[in-house]
Each structure stands twice: as structure tokens, then as C-alpha cells.
Design a protein around this motif. Sequence first.
Motif, mmCIF file in Angstrom:
data_model
loop_
_atom_site.group_PDB
_atom_site.id
_atom_site.type_symbol
_atom_site.label_atom_id
_atom_site.label_comp_id
_atom_site.label_asym_id
_atom_site.label_seq_id
_atom_site.Cartn_x
_atom_site.Cartn_y
_atom_site.Cartn_z
ATOM 1 N N THR A 6 47.727 75.706 13.401
ATOM 2 C CA THR A 6 48.472 76.389 14.457
ATOM 3 C C THR A 6 49.204 77.569 13.833
ATOM 4 N N LEU A 85 50.787 67.583 17.660
ATOM 5 C CA LEU A 85 51.315 68.867 18.128
ATOM 6 C C LEU A 85 51.771 68.685 19.575
ATOM 7 N N PHE A 95 56.034 69.544 16.304
ATOM 8 C CA PHE A 95 55.200 68.428 15.874
ATOM 9 C C PHE A 95 56.019 67.140 15.902
#
Length: 291
Positions: A6, A85, A95
Motif C-alpha cells: 500500500t 488493511l 492496519f
Amino acid sequence: MTQDLTTISSPDLSVTLSPLGAEMQAITLADGRELLWHGDPAHWSGRAPVLFPIVGRAPDDILSSGGVEAPMKQHGFARRSTFELEEATASLARFVLTDSDESRGVYPFLFRLTLTYRVEGAQLSVLAEVENRDSHDMPFGLGFHPAFAWPLPGAEGEDHHILLRDDAEPALARLTDGYLTDDRLPSPFDKGLLTVTPDLFEADAMIFPEGSGSELLYAAQGGDAPALRFRFENTPNLGIWTKPGAPFLCIEPWHGMAARQGAGPEITERPNTVRLSPGATQRFGYEVNVE
């Protein structure tokens, strides 16, 4: 199997994150220069692990907590766990790690650990929130272990220093075989200033049990390099570390430290252990401003 990464960003910097350990993989400036260590296993495969439920070593890698005695590797299991996530936007990633059958076998508590990364302009903020979902007190340590480039990009061959606010000169402690000694040594800081040299780490990490205050600057003496200004939240202990010959410097704010030399495995006996009440949440964090 490669896990999906990410990336969050602002016009000034971007941060890439892995679900494994919710660990940062890169901090990149708009011009492409990298601030975070890249994890070369020839030196150290870590980049910026988050440490939970302990910081540092347990005696013989055995931890006793909540009546359970079990193996516990250095710095705990969160760094080796896959986080979910929970939320991702252009500039924020959150997270979550919760207890599992596996975690309760070595650390018998119901918990929720949330890590939130946010970028805004040239600022990165990292926030950890620990929630006790159990019916009794939950002891733990929480720490951050980010490794930054040394030398900083654009400052190759230049002296680097760390500067503390208010001319702070915190006492130094050392590790013996990974355990914290009770001895306190003279501060390596002189009126808040420390020039970073490899010889400082010949005896392993520099540990500052009383911390370094609320703010720290890591910068080069010359060259065209960014400076990193840190602000800390609820992390009263500090470690500074590198491996001999490695081109990184870890600046590590913690709440909790390695077991004392000669101590037993009980988690509540570890220095600066947090004891969180049932239903309570405690937060820890730091900010880095790129200047």
C-alpha cells in the motif's frame, strides 16, 4: 508469496507499506530520494518493524505472561504477523492485528493493535493504539524500529549529528548479550549534540532509558540533504542503533526495553512495561518532519 503493498502520499513524500508487520518499506521524497533503509539482508533485513508485545530480548527467548511461559523471539511477534488493511485513502493507511489462537498460545491476552500511517505535506505520522479486550490487566511493551539512510541522500562524506532539545544529556545504558544492564554511563551528548560515528556502536545499541525528550533532529553537517525532525508521543525510552559497516541509523522510540541482565522471563518485571486495564486503549507514536 509477495503480499500487496500500500502506498500513501502527499505532494512532498510517499510511504510504501507491507501488511507483514504493517512495516514501512520505503519513504520517498518527491525528487525520488529514499530516506528509509532498503532492508538488504547482508546487513539487516528489517526496515521499520513495530515491536509488540515486548521490546528487545526475553531471557533465553522465553516469556512468561498471564501464567503462560512460551518462546518469544526478540521484539515480539507483531513484526512477523500479517495485519489486516482496515482503511486506506490517498494519504492514510490503517492496519489492524488482533489476537489469534496462535498468539494466545504464547501471549494469552485478547488485544487489538492498530497502526495508522498518515502523510501530510512533508510530515509522516505513525500512531500505534493498543486496546485491551480482556477481562484483566494486560502487560506489554511497544516500540518503533525505523532505519533511516546514513548517510542521508545528498550528504555522502559529511558528518551527521543528532540534536536534542533543551541541551539534553541523557544517561547511556548498554546491552550485554542483548540484555539491559543497570549501569548508567556518561551521556554521549554534549549540550544536546551527538556526532554519529561508527565507534559509538561497537558495543551494540545505545540505550537511553530516560529517553531524549520530546523532540530530536537527525541531520548532516553539510551537503544537500534533508533533515529529519522527530516528535515523540508516549515513548519515554530511546534506542539508537546500527550494525558495523551498515549504511543505516535506527532511531527507536519505545515504551519498554529489553529484559534486565540476570532477570527472569516474567513480562511484568521488564523495564517500563505498560499495564493496560480491561477495556482501555493506550496510544504511542512519533512524527517525522522532513526539512
